[in-house]
Write an enzyme that holds these catalytic residues in place. Structure first.
Site, PDB file in Angstrom:
ATOM      1  N   ASP A 176       0.812  -1.214   0.000  1.00  0.00           N
ATOM      2  CA  ASP A 176       0.000   0.000   0.000  1.00  0.00           C
ATOM      3  C   ASP A 176       0.853   1.275   0.000  1.00  0.00           C
ATOM      4  O   ASP A 176       0.503   2.254  -0.664  1.00  0.00           O
ATOM      5  CB  ASP A 176      -0.967   0.003   1.180  1.00  0.00           C
ATOM      6  CG  ASP A 176      -0.273  -0.208   2.512  1.00  0.00           C
ATOM      7  OD1 ASP A 176       0.396  -1.238   2.667  1.00  0.00           O
ATOM      8  OD2 ASP A 176      -0.388   0.657   3.400  1.00  0.00           O
ATOM      9  N   SER A 207      12.966  -5.255  13.031  1.00  0.00           N
ATOM     10  CA  SER A 207      12.009  -4.590  13.911  1.00  0.00           C
ATOM     11  C   SER A 207      11.455  -5.423  15.054  1.00  0.00           C
ATOM     12  O   SER A 207      10.944  -4.857  16.026  1.00  0.00           O
ATOM     13  CB  SER A 207      10.841  -4.033  13.090  1.00  0.00           C
ATOM     14  OG  SER A 207      10.176  -5.088  12.405  1.00  0.00           O
TER      15      SER A 207
END
Length: 325
Positions: A214, A308
């Site tokens: 996206d 992460s």
């Protein structure tokens, strides 16, 4: 002549670092001769899988929650998350003497839900593919008088996430390229705000799962583009549209987005486990996958990766890395 101040600056990230000192871990930066040889560059791995709650999310959650008033803390905190932000808000609330109510998808990894409950939070579930988590959380917060701490659409959250990159470049010095995962966009927005203010020549590149691109589509279109909720093993990046605030930063600061597919993510998880001796969850492995597949192209001499998180239970890790299922 008028100027527009960015919603998150290097000063904001530095202020967040001060709030986090002694509360969040200053996570290690690992090196690997094997990885350097494969990449043909000097690779620096910022290992947020060693952060409290097992992911970078604690940085932003605590920075935002610690700025709430005593009255807000006494009424409690609400959040919505597939797992890592949920745990981060739950722990931040506990550290600050507050309660937390977390809206989580029904199919969130059981280990992440169990950990969130373990920090004392109440869980409210919704259907990821048919429900609107923001609407559910906002209604819940309004009904109970809770303060909503979103996973990325807040300047204090973004500034907190940026402290990971700030610590990285404080330790390594200037990098030629920084790679970080992109979900809602908070980590890479905060990272880019910090790194580009200190070292303007550093290229900041985001990594998304192929099924959940996206942000890439939005950057190409010059506006936020919605896609169907992606089905990918990278559950922390399974979003259908970038955040409005994060996109406003990322469209100015990012130098590009690269994509990796689920098989490449699995291979990066295996590599991290077998060669680096660390455990990464799928979303945490996407920058490594981009590096190993050469998606970034010819690499300059000094490259940083933000890994992460590492929140994946043993059964799912074995299933993903062992059988490829």
């Amino acid at each position: 002549m008028t100027t527009t101040t960015p919603p998150v600056t290097l000063d904001d990230v530095r202020a967040a670092a001060e709030r986090l000192e002694g509360v969040a871990h200053r996570t290690p930066v690992l090196r690997s001769r094997t990885l350097d040889a494969l990449a043909g560059a000097e690779i620096h791995l910022k290992c947020e899988n060693f952060q409290r709650v097992g992911a970078f999310k604690f940085r932003g959650a605590y920075n935002a929650a610690s700025r709430l008033t005593p009255g807000q803390l006494s009424r409690g905190i609400a959040a919505y998350s597939s797992g890592n932000h949920a745990q981060a808000v739950a722990l931040a609330a506990r550290e600050l003497g507050a309660t937390a109510v977390i809206v989580m998808p029904e199919d969130a990894p059981p280990s992440k839900r169990a950990a969130t409950e373990g920090y004392g939070a109440e869980i409210v579930t919704y259907d990821r593919y048919g429900g609107d988590r923001v609407a559910v959380a906002e209604a819940l917060a309004a009904e109970r008088g809770l303060t909503l701490v979103p996973p990325y659409e807040h300047p204090h959250v973004i500034a907190g996430q940026g402290t990971a990159a700030l610590e990285l470049v404080e330790e390594t010095g200037a990098l030629d390229v920084l790679l970080a995962p992109v979900g809602g966009g908070g980590l890479i927005a905060g990272s880019a705000a910090a790194v580009k203010a200190l070292h303007p020549g550093t290229r900041v590149i985001g990594v998304e799962p192929e099924a959940g691109d996206d942000t890439r589509r939005s950057l190409e279109a010059g506006r936020r583009v919605a896609i169907p909720v992606p089905r990918t093993i990278a559950d922390g990046q399974a979003l259908h549209i970038p955040g409005e605030l994060t996109f406003s930063l990322n469209r100015r600061l990012l130098d590009g987005i690269v994509l990796v597919d689920d098989d490449e993510i699995r291979e990066a998880m295996r590599f991290a486990f077998e060669r680096l001796k660390i455990v990464l969850e799928p979303s945490g492995a996407t920058p490594l996958a981009a590096l190993l597949t050469g998606r970034v192209g010819p690499l300059p001499p000094r490259v940083g990766l933000i890994l992460s998180g590492g929140n994946v239970d043993a059964a799912r890790f074995a299933r993903l890395c062992g059988s490829g299922a």
